[in-house]
Design an enzyme around this catalytic site. Structure first.
Site: not given
Lengths: 253, 88
Positions: B38-39
């Site tokens: 994820d980010s």
């Protein structure tokens, strides 16, 4: 009468009964409680008022998912006595329906939910969510999100998150976002996975039409902080994801 | 440093930093959807890649265009001044 016809009839009745009563409860509850809440705020202070507000939200959630759609929609709980009396923790839940947030009313404790942007835009509900300190993960920078969540957890308020981010259309469990797992590691609190099943059509994503059915909610054993404190957030989120995935397979076998 | 070596080192980063099974590390794997990065993990990934290859990529705009593991191989290869990395 054929089985499909009975189902169709139940569906019409459910929606005819549910939506007017849902609007009524959503409007009446704040209308009735707004003056007592102002009074509580002036006499008891912010912290106690927030506790009362979050308790009312929990009651509202329970009414919406357990009473209003009954008997067409039933909710079955599994292991809800487990970890009932422990302190604040992070609840992690799979996400299939807009009713999921209401289902969290079943947690017998003070909670704040991590939500997307759109619920804040819903009239009444969005405003009350904001007042109760619900967290908008999309608009908050991660550092602020972590700081606010850790503060809530230290105050004894549990955090509920749906780390898939958006609702799943096809019953598959999406990848998890790790933000809330980083919070659990930083705040030194356990993670409790919750598995929701049977809710994907109540209502389905992209529709407001409720279908009769049974929703199963299983509270899974807590993952203690000591067991994941040294793991990377990526490993922690996938560990929890695997636990929920396994339970979904069991419930839907 | 040739493309085989770059691929080996990038794969090592994924195994060491994220405990992803080596058999899942294929060029076509999408890092968000398939590998579950994820980010926030991207920040850890960038740090781990910088450390492994002794390069500076944190402020490189091209990082934003990375979608697959193959994109990472190519990106590192470009940075290292090598020729375009062929699909493995």
């Amino acid at each position: 009468m054929r089985r499909e016809e009975i189902f169709h009839l139940k569906k019409i009745l459910l929606n005819l009964i549910f939506y007017p009563s849902f609007v009524l409860v959503t409007v009446l509850m704040p209308a009735i409680t707004i003056f007592p809440m102002v009074l509580f705020r002036l006499t008891l202070g912010t912290r106690k008022t927030l506790y009362i507000l979050r308790t009312l939200i929990r009651c509202y959630g329970s009414i919406v998912v357990r009473i209003l759609p009954f008997p067409f929609v039933r909710v079955e709980y599994e292991d809800f006595e487990r970890d009932k009396n422990r302190g604040a923790c992070v609840f992690v839940c799979n996400h299939r329906s807009s009713s999921d947030a209401f289902l969290m009313g079943c947690l017998h404790r003070e909670v704040v939910q991590v939500v997307n942007n759109w619920p804040f835009k819903i009239p009444v509900i969005g405003m009350i969510g904001r007042l109760a300190g619900y967290l908008s993960v999309r608009t908050m920078p991660f550092e602020e999100f972590q700081r606010t969540s850790c503060k809530l957890l230290r105050e004894g308020v549990s955090v509920v998150a749906f780390p898939e981010g958006s609702r799943s259309r096809d019953k598959t469990l999406h990848q998890f976002n790790g933000a809330v797992f980083r919070v659990a590691q930083a705040a030194e609190v356990p993670i409790i996975p919750i598995c929701l099943s049977g809710n994907q059509d109540i209502p389905p994503k992209g529709s407001g039409v409720l279908n009769p059915g049974t929703i199963k909610i299983h509270k899974l054993p807590a993952l203690e902080w000591e067991s994941f404190k040294d793991l990377t957030p990526f490993v922690v989120k996938n560990k929890v994801r695997a636990v929920i995935q396994e339970e979904l397979e069991r419930l839907e076998a | 440093m040739d493309e085989v070596e770059i691929k080996k080192l990038v794969d090592e980063v994924f195994v060491e930093a994220f405990e992803i099974e080596p058999e899942r590390l294929r060029s076509e794997m999408r890092i968000f959807e398939d590998l579950g990065i994820d980010s926030l993990d991207i920040v850890d990934l960038v740090v781990a890649l910088q450390k492994k290859f002794k390069i500076q990529i944190r402020d490189d705009e091209r990082v934003r265009k990375i979608r697959t593991l193959g994109d990472i191989y190519n990106f590192i290869l470009t940075l290292k001044g090598e020729t375009h990395f062929s699909e493995v």
